[in-house]
Design an enzyme around this catalytic site. Sequence first.
Site, PDB file in Angstrom:
ATOM      1  N   ASP A 398       0.850  -1.186   0.000  1.00 52.33           N
ATOM      2  CA  ASP A 398       0.000   0.000   0.000  1.00 52.33           C
ATOM      3  C   ASP A 398       0.893   1.246   0.000  1.00 52.33           C
ATOM      4  OD1 ASP A 398      -2.278   1.552   0.231  1.00 52.33           O
ATOM      5  OD2 ASP A 398      -2.300   1.448   2.421  1.00 52.33           O
ATOM      6  N   GLU A 401       2.519   4.949  -4.094  1.00 47.81           N
ATOM      7  CA  GLU A 401       2.494   5.872  -5.252  1.00 47.81           C
ATOM      8  C   GLU A 401       3.828   6.598  -5.412  1.00 47.81           C
ATOM      9  OE1 GLU A 401       0.091   5.644  -2.875  1.00 47.81           O
ATOM     10  OE2 GLU A 401      -1.073   4.329  -4.178  1.00 47.81           O
ATOM     11  N   ASP A 473      -8.932   3.543  -2.105  1.00 53.47           N
ATOM     12  CA  ASP A 473      -9.908   3.968  -1.092  1.00 53.47           C
ATOM     13  C   ASP A 473     -11.187   4.506  -1.717  1.00 53.47           C
ATOM     14  OD1 ASP A 473      -7.972   3.197   0.652  1.00 53.47           O
ATOM     15  OD2 ASP A 473      -7.223   5.225   1.018  1.00 53.47           O
TER      16      ASP A 473
HETATM   17  C1  GLC Z   1      -4.704   3.144   2.877  1.00 48.68           C
HETATM   18  C2  GLC Z   1      -5.196   1.933   2.107  1.00 48.68           C
HETATM   19  C3  GLC Z   1      -6.269   1.216   2.893  1.00 48.68           C
HETATM   20  C4  GLC Z   1      -5.708   0.831   4.248  1.00 48.68           C
HETATM   21  C5  GLC Z   1      -5.208   2.065   4.980  1.00 48.68           C
HETATM   22  C6  GLC Z   1      -4.530   1.719   6.284  1.00 48.68           C
HETATM   23  O1  GLC Z   1      -5.720   4.085   2.980  1.00 48.68           O
HETATM   24  O2  GLC Z   1      -5.649   2.273   0.831  1.00 48.68           O
HETATM   25  O3  GLC Z   1      -6.723   0.095   2.191  1.00 48.68           O
HETATM   26  O4  GLC Z   1      -6.692   0.199   5.013  1.00 48.68           O
HETATM   27  O5  GLC Z   1      -4.282   2.762   4.175  1.00 48.68           O
HETATM   28  O6  GLC Z   1      -3.439   0.900   6.086  1.00 48.68           O
END
Ligand code: GLC
Length: 809
Positions: A398, A401, A473
């Site tokens: 995650d 980017e 998200d």
């Molecule tokens: C980011 C991710 C999400 C995750 C969060 C906490 O927002 O896109 O899926 O739950 O971080 O790690």
Amino acid sequence: MPLQPQIPMNLRNESIGTIQHFSWQENGLSGLAGNKQFSIKFYTSKICRIQASKHEAFDENPFSVVLPPQKVSIDAKETDQSLTLKTANIQLEIKRSPLRLCFKNNHGQILNEDDPAFGISWLGHEVTNYKTLSPNEVFLGLGEKGGGLNRRGSSFVNWNSDAFAFGNDTDPLYLSAPFYIGIREGQPYGIFFDNTHKTHFNFGASNNNRFSYFGAEAGDLNYYFIQGDTVLEVIQEYARLTGTSQLPPKWSLGFQQCRYSYYPDHEVYTVADTFRKKRIPADVIYLDIHYMEDYKAFTFDKNRFPDPKGLIEKLEAQGFKVVVILDPGIATQPGYGTYDRGVEKDIFVKYPDGSRFEASVWPGNSHFTDFTAKEGRDWWADELKFYTDKGLEGFWNDMNEPACWGQDIPNLIEFDYEGQTASHKKARNIYGFQMVRATFEGAKKQLNNKRPFTLTRAGFAGVQRYSAVWTGDNVAGDEDMLLGVRLVNSLGMTGIPVSGYDVGGFVGESAPALFARWLAVATFAPFFRVHSMVNVRDSEPWAYGEEVEEISRNYINLRYQLMPYLYSLFFEAHHKGNPINRSLAVDYYNDQNIYQGNAQNEFTLGQWLLVCPTTTTQEYAKIYLPQGKWYNFFTDELHEGGCHMLVETQMEDLPVFAKEGAIIPLQNVVQTTQEKTDGILKLHLYFGEVETHQTYYEDDGSTYNFEQGQYCKREIYFNGKMGTLQVAKQEGSYTSEFHSLKIHLHGFEANSFEINGESVTFHVEDLQLLAPITEFDPLPQRPKRDYWSKGVKTLEIPFTQEEINLNWK
Ligand code: GLC
């Protein structure tokens, strides 16, 4: 007289000039046009690479393209005005003064041509290729982009971004795949703009259709033109160029439950137990950031998860795999092993003065691993042992980017970029792709022939070789559900077949009906996971009341019944680059109805199962059935396609249809993919006077032994006119887990059947793919649906490795 301010010449648009000189090269030519280098090179008879640069050496992206140029036979002609290169599939005409390109197919139809006025142009450092637009030219793909199915009249930017709570108009999103498919006068072609800088695509937006273009803030013009006779073929050629998806472990095709976050460990146990107790099948539970000690990568919080290895073992015994989240930021805390080793190995991203770049993310002040360097990836791969030693096989990347608090990373920071040294401007879009590559390679190295599962948020063209993708998200809303479906459909047309969205929506809270519908739709998505944000309501299939629980169980059961079909589709994705969810534009691109209304959200799972997602805000929905005959998947009711249909949609309904000639292998419901089936492969055939084909594929679902020939592959041919079905002899040495083949005939009027020349009798059965829903208080206004496929002809025979021939009259 006051001085007239003037734009300096080097800041005005400058189009490429006349060819000054050129030389023929293997597979093409290169030379100088005006004062710009150019090169034209065929990679196959259907793929041609075009490069143009202001600099002496061309700019290279070492990460995306995996296909080396093949030997291509080219017929070249030269006149004073032009050069022509002809392969078996493409005719490329090159005008000399100024340099302009025109691609035609081998029937001489124009597929794509440079705009006569501007062609390839520079504006300062920006390079752009302007193309003529034909009146009805359609544009598809471009990866993770909102908007409509046909991208005509829209423009887009590629710059991987943390697009929290994105909507249909948010652009850019998390992942960049600068590849689109155009359809000109009914003829498809593809363009992959292989430049990792911020790129712009404009399909006739804000210029009254004067031209379309693609351009980059810096770097070269470097694109691949692809010819294909169909949209599917263009996708397959693009997949040859940038690689196909992994065959993932089978457990990753199962239902996955996530939330931000399940902790401490006993909460994880409760979730797992509840799935098993309620007999709702599931394969995966996720650990989001709270499993870590102060959000530090490669740690487990000692209080919340005192025994991670034990947890993973216990869940494994219940048929669950655990997937952990892993972000790229490494907390800058001396004494924290990962940090110390990273500093020692010198693998963090730096400023040009050699100091390490630092920004704030979940663990606080952090450095960022340079995944664009082999040393960085290798270091990360080794660190991953921390997890694999504990039995983990699934990793979720995650924030890659990369995302930092404040969003705006200074452009001057530097990345290795495979030894080229590149600023953030060139390296950003590739970063997430290289992170998940490092994760995949590390896990694969340590898992000892087991297949890892990886999931990423950011990526670039080629990321499909290493990972599944989820769309980040999203928001809990009906339109957002449909947007997610379109994103997955578009990713599938962009060579990224394995993707999905957070079912139920990450941000905000779904109403029960929306959760139920979303889950039903996602049953047919390649990646099937419920996920929701911190501090929102519970979001397990049982958290929305008993009715939603039953609906969820029904559809998740269906997901597991579909497993043999789904796994075969994952194989076709791995083998040929085929999308798993096919936008209607894959097979019906010349039908203008598909670019309107709800048809833009519809897709087929493989070729055969048409899924029509509808919102919960309407009781009736207008759906579109493409040409051909379609059987309601739950009732066998037959419909003629090529027209719209009004359907009533109750909470438990999802319009799903099987196409005439469909060949769909199913199995019994299991609680996890790790549970053995009953050994009966259920082959469902839907009658039509058509000829169709489907590959059936099976292997152990967990190791790489299939690469050594341990698989079971059967080509299945159906011919409704001749009255024949052939299941060809097995290829590969894997013994199928199915001992019996139960043939299910839908819509067959014949009453005389032979198998391998011997007369056989079929039985007649009534089938239910979805169980009826209990009538809860308060009683609903309308009676609940009772789904029956009546009068299905069935016969069970041994599933041997030999050819099976069924004939009917
Ligand atoms: C980011 C991710 C999400 C995750 C969060 C906490 O927002 O896109 O899926 O739950 O971080 O790690």
